[in-house]
Design an enzyme around this catalytic site. Sequence first.
Site, short mmCIF file in Angstrom:
data_model
loop_
_atom_site.label_atom_id
_atom_site.label_comp_id
_atom_site.label_asym_id
_atom_site.label_seq_id
_atom_site.Cartn_x
_atom_site.Cartn_y
_atom_site.Cartn_z
N HIS A 169 0.83 -1.20 0.00
CA HIS A 169 0.00 0.00 0.00
C HIS A 169 0.87 1.26 0.00
O HIS A 169 0.64 2.19 -0.78
CB HIS A 169 -0.91 -0.04 1.23
CG HIS A 169 -1.68 1.22 1.49
ND1 HIS A 169 -3.03 1.34 1.23
CD2 HIS A 169 -1.30 2.43 2.00
CE1 HIS A 169 -3.43 2.55 1.56
NE2 HIS A 169 -2.41 3.22 2.03
N GLU A 170 1.88 1.28 0.87
CA GLU A 170 2.75 2.46 0.96
C GLU A 170 3.60 2.61 -0.30
O GLU A 170 3.81 3.73 -0.78
CB GLU A 170 3.64 2.36 2.20
CG GLU A 170 2.89 2.36 3.52
CD GLU A 170 1.98 3.56 3.68
OE1 GLU A 170 2.33 4.65 3.18
OE2 GLU A 170 0.91 3.42 4.30
N HIS B 196 1.78 4.34 -3.06
CA HIS B 196 1.81 5.80 -2.95
C HIS B 196 3.07 6.36 -3.61
O HIS B 196 3.03 7.38 -4.31
CB HIS B 196 1.80 6.23 -1.48
CG HIS B 196 0.46 6.10 -0.81
ND1 HIS B 196 -0.70 6.53 -1.40
CD2 HIS B 196 0.13 5.62 0.42
CE1 HIS B 196 -1.72 6.31 -0.55
NE2 HIS B 196 -1.24 5.76 0.54
#
Length: 302
Positions: free
Chosen positions: A143-144, A147
């Site tokens: 998820h990170e 980004h």
Amino acid sequence: MNTMTTRFRPDRQLTLRMLATLFLLGLLYVAFIAALIVLLKSWIVVVVIAGGLLAAQFWFSDRIALFAMHGRAVTPEEEPHLHGVVDRLCAMADMPKPQVALSAMDLPNAFATGRSPGHTVVCVTTGLLRRLDTEELEGVLAHELSHVAHRDVAVITIASFLGVLAGLLVRFTFYSELFGRRGDQNTAALLALVMAVSATVYAISFLLIRTLSRYRELAADRSAALLTARPSALASALTKVSGAIARIPTRDLRTAQPFNAFFFTPALGEGTTLFSLFSTHPSLERRLDQLARISQELGGPT
């Protein structure tokens, strides 16, 4: 506003939303600076202060975030498991490895920050490492990294600058000694006007950033689930982290809340109610519903 070339799926809706947000904030920024120049009658002071703050936020956002969250860069020798997960995900996504950091906080969370893909830090807390298994940790870090791949870390950093500047001016004018001088009504009226303009700009930028932030979190969940092909692991991590955060002392949550837009999940305690308009993240239910749909698309729980 193209994503770097990785195996994370391009998200045109996210790109369009980032461009639209930056465009609107750019117009707001120009209008704000113009209003300050007219009110303060000194374009040099306004431009120097605004430019200095923007440069500081852009170049030092990663260091500021790490300092505030008691984080530090760690080597593969210090945290072999954490580095191993990041290495594996970066290989899967075909992307450069960011700097890896660890925050000595029991608050279970993670965040990515930095001005560009080549100057990015992915940080997790000791509380997150202690609570998640390897597959769940992999989902959070994917998820990170999403980004980072979609460059929305840099966009949020730049976009949040206007709110920071306006917020600082509101505080300055509110606490200024000049504001309290009853004898100098012209100065008091001028500072009151600056405060009103700053507060308006802060409110508009606040809403624009949160609208973008909620979508980017859903986009990162989707990209992470598709990259790892384990949406159920990410859903499990979300459920665990949200439940654990509800039991973290309020004092610790208040320390972390200024960075909610960067976190995997917001630092909000049990019983906290926020209107969806003001939240940096979509609701837990919405995120889990999306992951359940992705799981079905991939052929069931994986």
